[in-house]
Enzyme design. Structure first.
Site, PDB file in Angstrom:
ATOM      1  CG  HIS A  76      -5.846  -0.373   3.706  1.00 14.71           C
ATOM      2  ND1 HIS A  76      -5.658  -1.064   2.532  1.00 14.71           N
ATOM      3  CD2 HIS A  76      -5.099  -1.013   4.637  1.00 14.71           C
ATOM      4  CE1 HIS A  76      -4.849  -2.083   2.748  1.00 14.71           C
ATOM      5  NE2 HIS A  76      -4.488  -2.076   4.013  1.00 14.71           N
ATOM      6  CG  HIS A 105       2.969  -0.273   8.087  1.00 16.02           C
ATOM      7  ND1 HIS A 105       3.525  -1.251   7.277  1.00 16.02           N
ATOM      8  CD2 HIS A 105       1.625  -0.359   7.906  1.00 16.02           C
ATOM      9  CE1 HIS A 105       2.561  -1.888   6.635  1.00 16.02           C
ATOM     10  NE2 HIS A 105       1.403  -1.376   6.993  1.00 16.02           N
TER      11      HIS A 105
END
Length: 383
Positions: free
Chosen positions: A183, A283
């Site tokens: 992340h 994504h």
């Protein structure tokens, strides 16, 4: 041929922004321009696009895309490309519906009959991954993704990384594949250590081991580990991904169809990546329109490997009763069986939007607030 007569957008819970385009024949298409935490900026950009695009031929998708790109002077970036994505996806949906075919037929047809998918477990502060992974297995998933760590210091104790390894081992012991999303929370001193620590246990991939603003660091990490390196949600065009393909530092590109200019640009990025032997795993922790658009592209491109689904993701759960099936009249198209979603058969995106609900929720929906972490010393950390 029929010109665009109206473009509307709808802010809906939990954090999505839908776009509807109608042409002069009354045909409609839906897109998604979600940019998490920046809803109002997208709405402002869409207001400008509406003034420029109404009256253009709805069929001329590439013309609209190139007009937005070539005549904007200041272009690219998350806000501009997310707004353009909403328009682009809606135009593809509209055109395919008018021709009564799925979008993948307009892209050249299918190269597969179903798409491999994965779901999230663990939340922003990952915990209890064993029961969560078992629940995903029962839903039909055979792969999951979880955040690799909680927030972490620029140079933190190596002890903070042990839990990440244990979570991976726990999920793998259930017979499932697991990807770990760094992340961008880790900086290079910690990312290097964690990549090496995870390597013996075979993660499906490690995502954003560093922020994409550090291409030289990502190159270094890629040379230290055999774990497949994935990133791309914060890259917004084919020009943004070019450096990573040339550097051979990424194994799996993860463009976000709602951030990278829509179906048109996703297809172009995938073709570029194929030439460098790089896989595509889009994504998409977003809404049903973005997911359907991803699946349409995934059915068409040869280097697609797996698709992220936001079904039951913690962001949706925290917002109440809104999930990817909430605004869809035919949610069965998203059913997962043995790790896959079957090819859609319906026209356009293959989903039917509950417009009445969209309009009702949009009357009171508020922008999704930006999140973040603060360290013990009061300094801001990457979220």
């Amino acid at each position: 041929m029929a010109p665009i007569t109206s473009i509307e957008y709808f802010r809906v819970m939990p954090r999505w922004l839908f776009v509807k385009i109608v042409d002069s024949e009354g045909q409609a298409g839906w897109g998604e321009a979600t940019l998490e935490g920046h809803t109002e900026a997208i709405e402002g950009t869409l207001n400008g696009f509406i003034k420029r695009f109404v009256g253009l031929e709805a069929d001329d998708i590439e013309h609209v895309w190139q007009l937005a790109w070539r005549q904007s002077f200041y272009r690219g970036g998350p806000v501009f490309m997310s707004a353009l994505a909403g328009i682009d996806i809606a135009l593809w949906d509209l055109k395919a519906r008018r021709l009564n075919v799925p979008i993948y037929q307009l892209l050249g047809g299918k190269v597969r009959n179903k798409v491999s998918v994965y779901a999230w477990i663990g939340g922003d502060r990952p915990s209890d991954v064993e029961s969560a992974a078992k629940a995903r297995y029962d839903q039909g998933f055979r792969a999951v993704k979880m955040n690799a760590t909680e927030d972490i210091g620029w140079l933190d104790s190596p002890e903070t990384l042990k839990a990440s390894v244990e979570r991976l081992k726990t999920v793998k012991a259930l017979g499932m594949d697991a990807a770990l999303d760094f992340h961008g929370r880790l900086h290079k001193p910690m990312a290097k250590q964690l990549a090496k620590a995870l390597e013996p246990y075979g993660p499906l991939f490690i995502e954003e081991p560093l922020l994409s603003e550090h291409p030289e660091g990502i190159k270094q990490v890629s040379e230290l580990t055999s774990c497949p390196i994935a990133l791309g949600e914060r890259l917004y065009s084919r020009w943004d991904v070019k450096r990573y393909l040339q550097d051979a530092s990424v194994d799996v590109l993860q463009p976000d169809i709602s951030h990278c200019g829509g179906i048109s640009e996703m297809k172009r990025i995938a073709s570029m990546a194929e030439a460098y032997d790089v896989a595509i795993a889009p994504h998409c922790p977003l809404g049903p329109i973005a997911l359907a658009a991803c699946l349409q592209v995934g059915l068409n491109i040869p280097n697609h490997v797996i698709q992220e689904m936001s079904l039951g993701i913690h962001y949706n759960v925290e917002a109440g009763d809104y999930d990817i099936n909430s605004y869809v009249l035919n949610p069965e198209v998203f059913d997962v069986q043995d790790g896959h979603v079957e090819a859609f058969k319906g026209p356009g995106l293959g989903i039917e939007i509950n417009e009445d609900l969209v309009r009702e929720v949009s009357k009171t929906a508020v922008p999704w607030p930006l999140a973040g972490f603060t360290g013990e010393d009061g300094g801001y950390r990457e979220w």
